[in-house]
Scaffold this motif. Structure first.
Motif, PDB file in Angstrom:
ATOM      1  N   VAL B  39       0.410  -1.308   0.299  1.00 30.65           N
ATOM      2  CA  VAL B  39      -0.091   0.109   0.121  1.00 30.65           C
ATOM      3  C   VAL B  39       0.725   1.220  -0.157  1.00 30.65           C
ATOM      4  O   VAL B  39       2.059   1.436   0.637  1.00 30.65           O
ATOM      5  CB  VAL B  39      -0.778  -0.514   1.226  1.00 30.65           C
TER       6      VAL B  39
ATOM      7  N   VAL D  52      -2.093   0.437  -4.386  1.00 33.14           N
ATOM      8  CA  VAL D  52      -2.534  -0.314  -3.913  1.00 33.14           C
ATOM      9  C   VAL D  52      -2.083  -1.935  -5.021  1.00 33.14           C
ATOM     10  O   VAL D  52      -2.546  -1.783  -6.586  1.00 33.14           O
ATOM     11  CB  VAL D  52      -4.015  -1.589  -3.103  1.00 33.14           C
TER      12      VAL D  52
ATOM     13  N   MET E   1      -6.916  -2.197   2.207  1.00 30.12           N
ATOM     14  CA  MET E   1      -6.065  -0.459   1.906  1.00 30.12           C
ATOM     15  C   MET E   1      -6.204   0.159   3.377  1.00 30.12           C
ATOM     16  O   MET E   1      -4.821   0.512   3.256  1.00 30.12           O
ATOM     17  CB  MET E   1      -6.648  -0.426   0.728  1.00 30.12           C
TER      18      MET E   1
END
Lengths: 64, 64, 64, 64, 64, 64
Positions: B39, D52, E1
């Motif tokens: 991330v 991501v 995330m």
């Protein structure tokens, strides 16, 4: 090389200048690291994005 | 699962895409962790909120 | 002045050197900011202090 | 005194209130530290600033 | 995330497990983002490295 | 409520006390927020985990 990040509400441009200047000077004096090596980030949040004691500052200021 | 945060000035949308793609690829190759697990956050600040050597970047750029 | 922080598990000393070198080079090339201005922090956590999907990595590795 | 920072996409004002309230309550109960001592920051990013797996969320959502 | 980082004093392994599990569950329910997407970091500091009101927690606990 | 985090090398206990005391005092004076509301974290890294200009501080100190 030391990096100082402050997370808080909004600050005026003049306050940011003063913060960067004085905090760098104080931190440099304490650590004996030249002030040229310091990086400072002023990380501003609006009152709806800061929580204290389980309430946002926006709620606290609205007197809830 | 590794999280990479970059604190810097403003970046264009294209630069952000390129940053996310290339930094993830490089970090994945070095750590041998699959790129899908990474991330990345691009944490942008305006020049009045970044201090280097006791001055904001806004002051430095204004030639003070 | 850009500051890159990676939060992840433990890395060997050699991997940290490689990470600092290659990530700085890649980020400098993308942003066109000289590599000398980049600061990188490798922020290591043990597997009991990282959670993914509601479990610590220590639990996941123990096969729970 | 514990400080909780969440980095994610945009949240509505109501979701932020709920997040601050419920996460503070849960963290206070687990740690046995009074909720009055907790500070929470909701650190929002737009989809172009979150990556991501090597792609920004903006790219993923555009179906690339 | 979404990435949640808590900065605080030391926690036991069991408290960390509980923190990761319950905070992820609460945050997932509030945001409607699947819990599998959440990453949590427990960022522990000793009492000499946390300051509240101008004193370290080590000083406060020593009754100064 | 403002939170100040410094990322740097190791500091002695006495330097940390001084840092917490003086930085809180200076920041409180600038922002006009009571010093009691400030939280400070001293986030220490070893020289192998800090990179400047593409090299770790450990490498720089070894004269490479």
């Amino acid at each position: 090389m030391p990096v100082i990040t402050i997370q808080m509400g909004k600050m005026t441009v003049d306050k940011k200048k003063e913060f960067v200047e004085k905090i760098t000077a104080a931190a440099s004096e304490i650590t004996q690291i030249p002030s040229a090596s310091f990086v400072v980030f002023v990380d501003e949040y609006d009152y709806e994005s800061i929580g204290v004691g389980g309430q946002t500052l926006a709620e606290k200021r609205a007197g809830k």
